[in-house]
Motif scaffolding. Structure first.
Motif, PDB file in Angstrom:
ATOM      1  N   LEU A  62       0.867  -1.169   0.000  1.00  0.00           N
ATOM      2  CA  LEU A  62       0.000   0.000   0.000  1.00  0.00           C
ATOM      3  C   LEU A  62       0.910   1.227   0.000  1.00  0.00           C
ATOM      4  O   LEU A  62       1.860   1.301   0.787  1.00  0.00           O
ATOM      5  CB  LEU A  62      -0.880   0.001   1.248  1.00  0.00           C
ATOM      6  N   VAL A  63       0.639   2.154  -0.909  1.00  0.00           N
ATOM      7  CA  VAL A  63       1.429   3.383  -0.962  1.00  0.00           C
ATOM      8  C   VAL A  63       0.537   4.516  -0.479  1.00  0.00           C
ATOM      9  O   VAL A  63      -0.492   4.789  -1.086  1.00  0.00           O
ATOM     10  CB  VAL A  63       1.893   3.655  -2.404  1.00  0.00           C
ATOM     11  N   ASN A  64       0.893   5.122   0.647  1.00  0.00           N
ATOM     12  CA  ASN A  64       0.043   6.172   1.195  1.00  0.00           C
ATOM     13  C   ASN A  64       0.250   7.495   0.463  1.00  0.00           C
ATOM     14  O   ASN A  64      -0.689   8.204   0.185  1.00  0.00           O
ATOM     15  CB  ASN A  64       0.311   6.330   2.692  1.00  0.00           C
ATOM     16  N   ASP A  65       1.511   7.805   0.167  1.00  0.00           N
ATOM     17  CA  ASP A  65       1.820   9.003  -0.603  1.00  0.00           C
ATOM     18  C   ASP A  65       1.826   8.619  -2.079  1.00  0.00           C
ATOM     19  O   ASP A  65       2.709   7.889  -2.523  1.00  0.00           O
ATOM     20  CB  ASP A  65       3.203   9.528  -0.171  1.00  0.00           C
ATOM     21  N   PRO A  66       0.823   9.095  -2.855  1.00  0.00           N
ATOM     22  CA  PRO A  66       0.704   8.646  -4.255  1.00  0.00           C
ATOM     23  C   PRO A  66       1.985   8.868  -5.065  1.00  0.00           C
ATOM     24  O   PRO A  66       2.250   8.135  -6.010  1.00  0.00           O
ATOM     25  CB  PRO A  66      -0.432   9.500  -4.818  1.00  0.00           C
ATOM     26  N   ASP A  67       2.799   9.859  -4.677  1.00  0.00           N
ATOM     27  CA  ASP A  67       4.042  10.125  -5.398  1.00  0.00           C
ATOM     28  C   ASP A  67       5.019   8.965  -5.338  1.00  0.00           C
ATOM     29  O   ASP A  67       5.953   8.879  -6.133  1.00  0.00           O
ATOM     30  CB  ASP A  67       4.744  11.367  -4.820  1.00  0.00           C
ATOM     31  N   ASN A  68       4.837   8.069  -4.361  1.00  0.00           N
ATOM     32  CA  ASN A  68       5.795   6.972  -4.190  1.00  0.00           C
ATOM     33  C   ASN A  68       5.492   5.747  -5.056  1.00  0.00           C
ATOM     34  O   ASN A  68       6.294   4.822  -5.096  1.00  0.00           O
ATOM     35  CB  ASN A  68       5.815   6.512  -2.723  1.00  0.00           C
ATOM     36  N   THR A  69       4.350   5.737  -5.748  1.00  0.00           N
ATOM     37  CA  THR A  69       3.929   4.522  -6.456  1.00  0.00           C
ATOM     38  C   THR A  69       4.992   4.027  -7.443  1.00  0.00           C
ATOM     39  O   THR A  69       5.425   2.878  -7.382  1.00  0.00           O
ATOM     40  CB  THR A  69       2.606   4.774  -7.214  1.00  0.00           C
TER      41      THR A  69
END
Lengths: 221, 143
Positions: free
Chosen positions: A99-106
């Motif tokens: 799960l990536v909480n900060d979308p920038d990290n995807t």
């Protein structure tokens, strides 16, 4: 299949409950002592481990060496990344999902070896954007790790494409009208097929093009 | 070490602040990032670099700190997973030539060293120091 789920709260409970079937063996890892006690009472066939899911010792206890999939769903991106990387590098788990909480990290997580990195924020934002913009849309399904979206929409009377054949519709090159449903009949369209009002249309697109294609079909901005 | 490098340090605790003070004193251009303003109180009067309040786990913070121009990136927060994550971001996304991370857990230290992250493990270092001192003591007693 053997699945390890790291996380906490309702999501962990319901996922474990859903996964735990005869063919699947589920191990859950949570850091909260009281939650673990509760989970082990609620979930009969599930092994519950209390500890830090990114700790190699805890993963060893969870028998990560023979797991097929590891899901890390904590609210902290760094814990999810490290849990997936350790599962992959140290225990050879074939598939890791974070799960990536900060979308920038995807993108970054995929680059760093996580098999599937998904952002709940992105998915929900996409859904809201689509639903508020186009009321005719009944379904929006991401497939192939979100690289392709399948959308179902009904053509309104005022749609600019009603009465036109597929050949005459200026669809972008990476979009496809895959299927029409007219009066409960399924039509696989060809270039000459003419679109009618009230047709249900299944469209395959890349996500970045989805809203453009839908505006074209429904005539709504 | 080449003179006057651009160095980004994440975490201004005991280790981060000591590194920042020392590296700044030697003439390097230092930026230190911490989530809490109060952490910067540990910086000495000899520190002439920049302080940045923010979460290094957010890419925008690292962009703001101009990590892409850095010669050296040191991850020194008290959280192993944060250090490992930001170190990998600095290395793969910003191509920083020298990246190092402090890792307390020897098991994690082992894994990440194997895939090319330069790590410093205080636990291993202190146990080595203890054992060496002990050996020295024993030798003295035997002679």
């Amino acid at each position: 299949m053997r699945v390890i789920v790291i996380g906490s709260g309702k999501m962990l409970y319901f996922l474990a409950k859903q996964f735990a079937t005869a063919e699947q063996h589920v191990t859950v890892i949570s850091e909260k002592q009281t939650e673990c006690t509760q989970l082990s009472r609620q979930l009969d066939s599930t092994l519950v481990i209390c500890g830090d899911g990114s700790d190699p010792k805890v993963l060893n206890d969870a028998e990560a060496f023979r797991a097929d999939v590891l899901l890390s769903l904590t609210p902290y991106d760094h814990n999810n990344l490290v849990a997936c990387q350790i599962a992959d590098k140290m225990f050879g788990v074939p598939k890791t999902i974070a799960l990536v909480n900060d979308p920038d990290n995807t993108e970054l997580f995929r680059k760093l070896g996580v098999t599937v990195a998904f952002s709940a924020t992105k998915i929900i934002a996409g859904l809201i954007e689509q639903q508020t913009g186009f009321q005719e849309i009944t379904n929006l399904v991401p497939v192939a790790n979100g690289l392709v979206t399948i959308t179902e929409t009904k053509l309104p009377e005022e749609s600019p494409v009603v009465g036109k054949s597929l050949l005459d519709i200026p669809l972008p090159s990476n979009a496809l009208i895959a299927c029409l449903i007219r009066d409960d009949r399924v039509i696989i369209p060809r270039g000459q097929t003419t679109l009618q009002a009230q047709d249900k249309v299944l469209v395959l697109t890349q996500p970045e093009n989805a809203s453009k294609v839908l505006s074209l079909l429904t005539g709504h901005e | 070490m080449a003179k006057f490098q651009y160095i980004v340090i994440v975490g201004c605790g005991r280790l981060g602040s000591a590194l920042a003070n020392q590296l700044s004193k030697l003439g390097n251009s230092v930026v230190v990032i911490d989530r809490h303003q109060s952490s910067f109180e540990k910086l000495s009067s000899e520190f002439s670099g920049f302080q940045m309040e923010g979460d290094a786990m957010e890419l925008s913070t690292l962009h703001q700190a101009q990590v892409k121009k850095a010669d050296c990136f040191l991850a020194a927060t008290d959280n192993d997973n944060v250090n490992l994550t930001v170190a990998q971001i600095a290395k793969t996304l910003f191509n920083v030539p020298t990246v190092m991370a402090r890792i307390f857990d020897p098991a994690r230290d082992d894994v990440y060293r194997q895939f090319g992250i330069e790590t410093i493990c205080p636990t291993a270092l202190s146990s080595q120091a203890f054992l060496q001192a002990l050996e020295g003591q024993n030798r003295e007693n035997n002679s």
